[in-house]
Scaffold this active site. Structure first.
Site, mmCIF file in Angstrom:
data_model
loop_
_atom_site.group_PDB
_atom_site.id
_atom_site.type_symbol
_atom_site.label_atom_id
_atom_site.label_comp_id
_atom_site.label_asym_id
_atom_site.label_seq_id
_atom_site.Cartn_x
_atom_site.Cartn_y
_atom_site.Cartn_z
ATOM 1 N N SER A 143 0.868 -1.192 0.000
ATOM 2 C CA SER A 143 0.000 0.000 0.000
ATOM 3 C C SER A 143 0.891 1.223 0.000
ATOM 4 O O SER A 143 1.997 1.201 0.541
ATOM 5 C CB SER A 143 -0.888 0.024 1.245
ATOM 6 N N TYR A 156 -2.961 0.114 10.436
ATOM 7 C CA TYR A 156 -2.853 -0.313 9.035
ATOM 8 C C TYR A 156 -1.475 0.064 8.484
ATOM 9 O O TYR A 156 -0.821 -0.736 7.813
ATOM 10 C CB TYR A 156 -3.969 0.334 8.209
HETATM 11 N N1 NAP Z 1 -8.694 -0.068 -1.635
HETATM 12 C C1 NAP Z 1 -7.626 0.677 -1.406
HETATM 13 O O1 NAP Z 1 -7.708 1.925 -1.399
HETATM 14 C C2 NAP Z 1 -6.266 0.045 -1.197
HETATM 15 C C3 NAP Z 1 -5.138 0.859 -1.281
HETATM 16 C C4 NAP Z 1 -3.875 0.297 -1.096
HETATM 17 C C5 NAP Z 1 -3.755 -1.061 -0.828
HETATM 18 N N2 NAP Z 1 -4.881 -1.832 -0.730
HETATM 19 C C6 NAP Z 1 -4.689 -3.244 -0.447
HETATM 20 O O2 NAP Z 1 -5.127 -3.968 -1.583
HETATM 21 C C7 NAP Z 1 -5.531 -5.295 -1.168
HETATM 22 C C8 NAP Z 1 -6.927 -5.565 -1.739
HETATM 23 O O3 NAP Z 1 -7.823 -4.648 -1.128
HETATM 24 P P1 NAP Z 1 -9.217 -4.223 -1.784
HETATM 25 O O4 NAP Z 1 -9.199 -2.758 -1.922
HETATM 26 O O5 NAP Z 1 -9.512 -5.060 -2.956
HETATM 27 O O6 NAP Z 1 -10.170 -4.575 -0.540
HETATM 28 P P2 NAP Z 1 -11.486 -5.469 -0.428
HETATM 29 O O7 NAP Z 1 -12.395 -5.196 -1.560
HETATM 30 O O8 NAP Z 1 -11.979 -5.233 0.964
HETATM 31 O O9 NAP Z 1 -10.930 -6.959 -0.553
HETATM 32 C C9 NAP Z 1 -10.099 -7.520 0.435
HETATM 33 C C10 NAP Z 1 -9.953 -9.008 0.184
HETATM 34 O O10 NAP Z 1 -9.188 -9.576 1.277
HETATM 35 C C11 NAP Z 1 -9.954 -10.624 1.878
HETATM 36 N N3 NAP Z 1 -9.730 -10.685 3.319
HETATM 37 C C12 NAP Z 1 -9.771 -9.680 4.212
HETATM 38 N N4 NAP Z 1 -9.579 -10.137 5.449
HETATM 39 C C13 NAP Z 1 -9.402 -11.480 5.330
HETATM 40 C C14 NAP Z 1 -9.164 -12.532 6.249
HETATM 41 N N5 NAP Z 1 -9.071 -12.317 7.573
HETATM 42 N N6 NAP Z 1 -9.057 -13.792 5.774
HETATM 43 C C15 NAP Z 1 -9.168 -14.048 4.455
HETATM 44 N N7 NAP Z 1 -9.366 -13.099 3.533
HETATM 45 C C16 NAP Z 1 -9.497 -11.834 3.975
HETATM 46 C C17 NAP Z 1 -11.394 -10.285 1.586
HETATM 47 O O11 NAP Z 1 -12.189 -11.437 1.712
HETATM 48 P P3 NAP Z 1 -13.804 -11.352 1.948
HETATM 49 O O12 NAP Z 1 -14.302 -10.206 1.101
HETATM 50 O O13 NAP Z 1 -14.287 -12.682 1.468
HETATM 51 O O14 NAP Z 1 -14.009 -11.100 3.413
HETATM 52 C C18 NAP Z 1 -11.289 -9.743 0.173
HETATM 53 O O15 NAP Z 1 -11.243 -10.800 -0.747
HETATM 54 C C19 NAP Z 1 -5.470 -5.289 0.356
HETATM 55 O O16 NAP Z 1 -4.259 -5.889 0.770
HETATM 56 C C20 NAP Z 1 -5.472 -3.812 0.719
HETATM 57 O O17 NAP Z 1 -4.845 -3.574 1.953
HETATM 58 C C21 NAP Z 1 -6.134 -1.319 -0.909
#
Ligand code: NAP
Length: 237
Positions: A143, A156
């Site tokens: 991130s 985080y």
């Molecule tokens: N969105 C942003 O602005 C952003 C920015 C920088 C980095 N990121 C990173 O990008 C990655 C993807 O995030 P996203 O934005 O796509 O978020 P998201 O839509 O909330 O998806 C997160 C994914 O991680 C899974 N997950 C979360 N907690 C878990 C656990 N305890 N066990 C198993 N699976 C788990 C979720 O599973 P379920 O949905 O089935 O619970 C989902 O598939 C993450 O690492 C996040 O930190 C996001």
């Protein structure tokens, strides 16, 4: 690795947001997929949308912080496909925004666990198999929080910065083993990770496209890092 067809990919966090977009994109590239997420319902929806034959898809729902489940899934993927060519550590969450003085210690520790230790637990069986077979690719979704400190996001930021440190060591240790490690640092992505929709943020499909672009680079290109921010953000030096 310019052609991704038939590559065996293990992808975590495939049930939502970036992971879901990446799963669909990698399937379109002809990859074989081992995907996991936490929610059985969202995983079933993904499986339906992927529409891959059983010999090209392994899908399991479990909590990534369950060590036995994480390691078991990695072993199952290795057994199903005989190898994992590409590991994408994407699952992650922000379990509570709080400042240093107010941060709940249990939530803080849970974020360190999910966003760093659990990533290692899933990686280890794959890593050992890659080392035995002469190499592979690992992409860690970190991130921009690991590169620019924002007040009020203590847990985080600490957890993603720990994951970033682990990624650096993986890159060093992976080099003589033929394991190429890439850290991706997205800025804001418009996914359910966000409390509200953000049309001014990156679309998950755009970030997925960038990750696939990295994976398609030929072997002589060692892409260590990718930083991707929406133009609306100015959290850079
Ligand atoms: N969105 C942003 O602005 C952003 C920015 C920088 C980095 N990121 C990173 O990008 C990655 C993807 O995030 P996203 O934005 O796509 O978020 P998201 O839509 O909330 O998806 C997160 C994914 O991680 C899974 N997950 C979360 N907690 C878990 C656990 N305890 N066990 C198993 N699976 C788990 C979720 O599973 P379920 O949905 O089935 O619970 C989902 O598939 C993450 O690492 C996040 O930190 C996001």
């Amino acid at each position: 690795m310019s052609d991704l067809r038939d590559r065996a990919v293990l992808l975590s966090g495939a049930t939502s947001g970036l992971g879901r977009a990446l799963a669909l994109r990698l399937a379109a590239e002809g990859c074989r997929l081992a995907v996991c997420g936490r929610s059985p319902g969202k995983l079933a929806a993904l499986v339906a949308d992927l529409a891959l034959p059983a010999d090209r898809l392994l899908a399991r729902a479990f909590d990534l912080t369950d060590r036995a489940a994480a390691a078991g899934f990695a072993e199952e993927a290795l057994a199903r496909f005989g190898k994992v060519d590409i590991l994408v550590n994407n699952a992650g969450a922000n379990l509570g925004k709080a400042s240093v003085g107010e941060a709940d210690l249990a939530a803080f520790a849970a974020m360190l666990d999910l966003n760093c230790t659990a990533q290692l637990a899933l990686t280890q069986p794959v890593w050992r198999a890659m080392a035995r077979s002469g190499g592979g690719r690992v992409v860690n979704i970190v991130s921009s929080a690991a590169r620019f400190s924002v007040a009020g996001i203590a847990g985080y930021t600490a957890s993603k910065t720990a994951f970033d440190g682990l990624t650096g060591v993986m890159r060093r240790e992976g080099k003589p083993l033929g394991i190429h490690v890439t850290a991706v640092y997205p800025g804001g992505i418009d996914t359910p990770f966000r409390a509200q929709a953000r049309a001014d943020y990156l679309r998950p499909e755009t970030v997925a496209e960038a990750v696939v672009g990295l994976l398609r680079l030929p072997a002589e290109a060692a892409a260590h890092e990718l930083v991707l921010r929406p133009p609306v953000e100015d959290n850079f030096a």
